[in-house]
Design an enzyme around this catalytic site. Structure first.
Site, PDB file in Angstrom:
ATOM      1  N   GLU A  76      10.221  21.617  27.877  1.00 54.75           N
ATOM      2  CA  GLU A  76       8.906  21.056  27.587  1.00 54.75           C
ATOM      3  C   GLU A  76       7.818  22.133  27.597  1.00 54.75           C
ATOM      4  O   GLU A  76       6.932  22.117  26.752  1.00 54.75           O
ATOM      5  CB  GLU A  76       8.578  19.965  28.636  1.00 54.75           C
ATOM      6  CG  GLU A  76       7.309  19.203  28.369  1.00 54.75           C
ATOM      7  CD  GLU A  76       7.437  18.168  27.254  1.00 54.75           C
ATOM      8  OE1 GLU A  76       8.551  18.036  26.710  1.00 54.75           O
ATOM      9  OE2 GLU A  76       6.428  17.533  26.926  1.00 54.75           O
ATOM     10  N   ASP A  77       7.915  23.072  28.531  1.00 57.54           N
ATOM     11  CA  ASP A  77       6.773  23.973  28.749  1.00 57.54           C
ATOM     12  C   ASP A  77       6.981  25.423  28.340  1.00 57.54           C
ATOM     13  O   ASP A  77       6.072  26.227  28.458  1.00 57.54           O
ATOM     14  CB  ASP A  77       6.393  23.959  30.245  1.00 57.54           C
ATOM     15  CG  ASP A  77       5.901  22.592  30.685  1.00 57.54           C
ATOM     16  OD1 ASP A  77       5.530  21.806  29.800  1.00 57.54           O
ATOM     17  OD2 ASP A  77       5.897  22.324  31.892  1.00 57.54           O
TER      18      ASP A  77
END
Ligand code: MN
Length: 716
Positions: A76-77
C-alpha cells in the site's frame, strides 16, 4: 525499535520450528521498502511493521503471520508490488499481505462508522484467512498506541471511533479479550479523556485504600463457601475503566455510586451447588436489591446460563458475583460465537464457527503448534453474503451471487426500476455481473428505462424479483388490453358494426367484469372471443356470416403476403411468457410470413401462414389476427427452427449433419429419430437460429451434403 535478531529470538522461543530465513528476509525487505519514510511520531516508518510483528509474536503466532506483519504496509505505501512479494516469499505470504492491504482500503473508504455492524461483517468476510484479521488487529493496536502523535484531531477521533465500533468488538468475537481491552482503553482515552482520567483516579484511590483487595475478597469468599461445604473455584478482577464507564452510562449511575468495581466468578460442580452457593452468599452478606438474575432456570436466548447477584461482600465492598458450573462456563465462553450467530438471525447450529473459535482459544492459550491450525483456519461464516459500497460509502450486505440490479433495488425501488448500467470499481460492467466483497458499485440510471424481464433470470434478492415480476404483470395486462381492443375492433368491423364503448359498458355484467378495460383484457387473454362480445350486443347473426368465415383464411393469407403494417397488432419486444406464443407445430421464424390465432387462456399463438394446423381455425375467423414481425427485432434473440431430415443409415452421416449445422452457427437444441429403416433415418432437428434466412442457409448447406437425402422445414 526491536532489532532483527531480537525478533527472531522471540519467535524461536515459542516456536523452534519457525522459518528463521523468511523472518530475516522479511525484516530486510520491509526495512528497504519503507526506506526514509517517517511516522507521525517522527520515527522511521519501519518501526511500525516491526512493532506489529512484535505484537504478533506476543500472541505466539506462526512465522507466516509475523512475516505478514513485517510486510503488511509495503504494497500500500511503498513501491513494492504483490508480484515481488510472491516471488520472494511465495504465494501464501502474498495472499496474506494482499488480504491485509484490501482491509486497509476498506477502512479508508468507510469514513463513517454508523453501519458498524455491517463493517464488522465486511471485515470478517474479507479476512478469508483468520491470520489476515489477526495481523490487521495487531496493526490497529500499534496505530492506536501511537494515535496521540497524529495532529489532526478529527482524524484521531475517527480512528478511535472506528476502533471502538469495529475492531474491539471483532477482537472480542474471536475470543481475544486482552486485545479487546487494550483497543477499547486506547480508544476510550482519545474519545473521553476526562472521564477515563477520573475513573482511573477513583480506582487508584479505592485500591490504595484497600490494598490487594481482590485477593482478600477471593480468599474470604472461598473460605465462607468451604465452611458451608461447597468446594468452589473463585476468580476475580478489577473491571476496566471503559467497562465501568459504560455501566455508568447504561445505568445512569453517578460517579460517587461507583463502588462495584470488582467482578467475581464462582465455579462449582453442579446446578445444586450453584443455588447452594447463592444461598450461602445471600445469608452471609447484605444483598444489593434488584441485581439478582437467574439465568439457570431461564437461560438467555444464546444459551448463556449463570446466576448473577451483587452483595455488600467482604470488607463492605459492593461486588458482582456470577455463579455457574464448569460446563456452563464453557458455553458462556463459546456464547460469544452463539451470540454472533444469533445476532445475524441465523439458526444456531454446531457449525464450523464453534469449532474454529474453540480451537483458536486453545492455540492462543496453549501456544502449541500454531502453524498446523492457523494454516487451515478460514473465516467461513459469511460465505453466503457479499458486501458492497455505494460511491457515498454506504455499505450493503447482499446474498452471494447478487448483481448490480439487486443492489439497485436494495438502495431504492426507483433506482432498481430505472437502472441501465453499473460501474464496478470504476469500470462499466454488465448488469448481470456477480458482485464481490468490497466492490464499490455506482448504479447508472435512466428515466427512460423500465425493468427488463431478463433481469428476473439473474437477480437473487426477493425484493428485486418481486418488483420485476410486478412490473411484468402490469405490462402484460397492458398488452392484453391493447390486444383485446384490437380483436374487438376487428370483430365488430367484420360483422358490420361499430365498436362503441358506451354500448360495451351495458354488457359488462354479462362477462362478469366491472370496467371496459377488464373486458379488453379478458378478450386479449382469450377468455372470450370477439364474436362473443359482438353477439352480446347484436343478438341476430347476419346472414353473410358463413361466407365471411370461409373467406377469412384466404383473406388472411393474402393480407399477410401484402405485409400490410396497418392491420398488424403491435408486438412490442416479444417478452417470453406474455401474450404471444410461437406455435410448436410450424416453429415460425423472423422473416416467415405469420398469422396469429387467439387461444382461450393463452393469448395469441403465432403460426406460419402455410401451417397445416391453420385449417382447424377456418370457421372461427374472429380468432385470426394479422401480425408482423417487429422489424427492429433484437439481433441477439434466437428462435427455434425445426427441420425434417432423411439421412442414409451409414457411418458418419449423423456426424456430417451436425457438423454442417454447427459450422453455420446453428445450435442444435433437440434431435429426435422419428423413423428408421434398413437404409434411412428420418430425424427431426430443432435448431436455434437468428431468422428464416439463417435457417434457409443451413438447409441449403445440408442439401449439398452427399450423405443427406432430403431436408425440409417441418410444417405442423
Ligand atoms: Mn500498518
Amino acid at each position: 525499535m526491536m532489532r532483527q535478531f531480537e525478533l527472531v529470538e522471540r519467535v524461536k522461543a515459542y516456536d523452534p520450528e519457525a522459518d528463521e530465513d523468511a523472518l530475516n528476509r522479511a525484516y530486510v525487505f520491509s526495512l528497504k521498502a519503507h526506506g526514509k519514510q517517517k511516522r507521525a511520531s517522527g520515527d522511521p516508518y519501519f518501526s511500525h511493521p516491526v512493532e506489529v510483528a512484535g505484537i504478533l509474536a506476543g500472541m505466539k503466532l506462526d512465522s507466516s503471520s509475523i512475516v505478514t506483519g513485517l510486510l503488511h504496509d509495503t504494497v500500500e505505501d511503498t513501491v513494492a508490488t504483490l508480484d515481488q512479494i510472491e516471488k520472494v516469499f511465495g504465494p501464501e505470504i502474498a495472499r496474506l499481505v494482499d488480504g491485509v492491504t484490501k482491509l486497509s482500503r476498506v477502512e479508508l473508504q468507510s469514513g463513517q462508522t454508523k453501519q458498524a455492524e455491517n463493517f464488522r461483517k465486511l471485515v470478517l468476510a474479507m479476512s478469508e484467512d483468520i491470520r489476515v484479521l489477526l495481523v490487521k488487529l495487531a496493526d490497529r493496536l500499534h496505530n492506536m498506541r501511537t494515535l496521540h502523535f497524529i495532529k489532526d484531531a478529527e482524524k484521531r477521533q475517527r480512528i478511535a471511533r472506528e476502533t471502538m465500533e469495529i475492531y474491539a468488538p471483532l477482537a472480542e468475537r474471536i475470543g481475544m479479550h486482552e486485545m479487546k481491552d487494550q483497543l477499547e482503553d486506547l480508544a476510550f482515552s482519545e474519545l473521553h479523556p476526562e472521564a477515563r482520567q477520573s475513573i482511573i483516579a477513583r480506582l487508584a484511590f479505592l485500591r490504595e485504600k484497600g490494598g490487594d483487595l481482590v485477593s482478600r475478597v477471593i480468599a474470604e469468599l472461598k473460605d465462607v463457601l468451604k465452611q458451608h461445604g461447597v468446594e468452589a473455584q473463585v476468580t476475580g478482577r478489577e473491571k476496566s475503566p471503559y467497562s465501568i464507564w459504560r455501566k455508568m452510562q447504561r445505568k445512569n449511575v453517578g460517579f460517587e455510586q461507583l463502588s462495584d468495581i470488582m467482578a467475581f466468578r464462582v465455579a462449582v460442580e453442579n446446578v445444586e451447588q450453584c443455588y447452594q452457593t447463592l444461598g450461602v452468599l445471600h445469608s452471609q452478606y447484605p444483598v444489593v436489591p434488584g441485581r439478582f438474575k437467574d439465568y439457570i432456570s431461564t437461560p438467555k436466548p444464546n444459551q448463556y446460563r449463570s446466576l448473577h447477584t451483587a452483595v455488600i461482600g467482604p470488607e463492605r465492598q459492593r461486588i458482582e458475583i456470577q455463579i455457574r458450573t464448569r460446563e456452563m462456563h464453557e458455553v458462556a465462553e463459546l456464547g460469544v460465537a452463539a451470540h454472533w450467530s444469533y445476532a445475524q438471525g441465523r439458526p444456531k447450529t454446531e457449525g464450523p464457527q464453534y469449532r474454529w473459535l474453540r480451537e483458536l482459544l486453545d492455540i492462543l492459550e496453549h501456544a502449541s503448534g500454531p502453524e498446523e491450525f492457523l494454516e487451515h483456519t478460514r473465516l467461513e461464516m459469511f460465505h453466503d453474503q457479499v458486501f458492497c459500497f455505494t460511491p457515498k460509502g454506504d455499505l450493503f450486505a447482499l446474498p452471494r451471487g447478487a448483481t448490480p440490479v439487486d443492489l439497485a433495488y436494495a438502495i431504492h425501488s426507483e433506482i432498481g426500476d430505472t437502472c441501465v448500467g453499473a460501474k464496478i470499481n470504476g469500470r462499466l460492467m454488465p448488469l448481470r455481473t456477480q458482485l464481490q466483497n468490497g466492490d464499490q458499485v455506482e448504479i447508472v440510471t435512466s428515466k427512460a428505462q423500465t425493468p427488463s424481464p431478463t433481469w428476473d433470470q439473474f437477480v437473487v434478492t426477493g425484493k428485486a424479483r418481486a418488483r420485476i415480476r410486478r412490473f411484468i404483470r402490469t405490462q402484460q395486462r397492458q398488452q392484453y388490453l391493447d390486444l383485446g381492443k384490437s380483436i374487438l375492433q376487428k370483430a365488430f368491423r367484420q360483422e358490420g358494426h361499430e365498436l362503441r364503448e358506451k354500448a360495451l359498458a351495458e354488457v359488462l355484467p354479462k362477462f362478469a367484469v366491472e370496467e371496459i378495460d377488464d373486458l379488453y383484457v379478458a378478450v386479449g387473454e382469450g377468455l372470450h372471443t370477439g364474436h362473443d362480445v359482438v353477439r352480446a350486443l347484436h343478438p341476430a347473426p347476419p346472414s353473410e356470416e358463413k361466407r365471411a368465415k370461409v373467406a377469412s383464411l384466404t383473406e388472411a393469407r393474402k393480407r399477410s403476403k401484402a405485409k400490410g403494417a396497418d392491420m398488424a397488432v403491435p408486438i412490442r419486444g416479444l417478452i417470453p411468457g406474455m401474450a404471444l406464443h410461437f406455435a410448436g407445430c410450424c416453429h415460425p421464424l423472423p422473416g416467415d410470413r405469420i398469422v396469429g390465432i387467439v387461444t382461450t387462456g393463452k393469448g395469441v399463438t403465432i403460426h406460419t401462414i402455410d401451417c397445416e394446423t391453420l385449417e382447424n381455425y377456418a370457421d372461427t375467423p374472429e380468432r385470426w389476427l394479422d401480425v408482423a414481425w417487429n422489424v427492429r427485432g433484437d439481433p441477439a434473440e434466437t428462435h427455434i427452427g425445426r427441420i425434417n431430415v432423411i439421412i442414409g443409415n451409414e457411418p458418419g452421416s449423423l456426424g456430417a449433419l451436425t457438423t454442417i449445422i454447427g459450422t453455420h452457427a446453428g445450435n442444435i437444441t433437440n434431435l429426435k429419430i422419428t423413423n428408421r429403416s434398413q437404409d434411412f433415418f428420418e430425424i427431426l432437428v430443432d435448431i436455434e437460429v437468428q431468422d428464416v434466412k439463417h435457417l434457409s442457409t443451413i438447409i441449403a448447406a445440408l442439401r449439398a451434403a452427399p450423405s443427406i437425402n432430403s431436408v425440409e422445414r417441418a410444417r405442423g
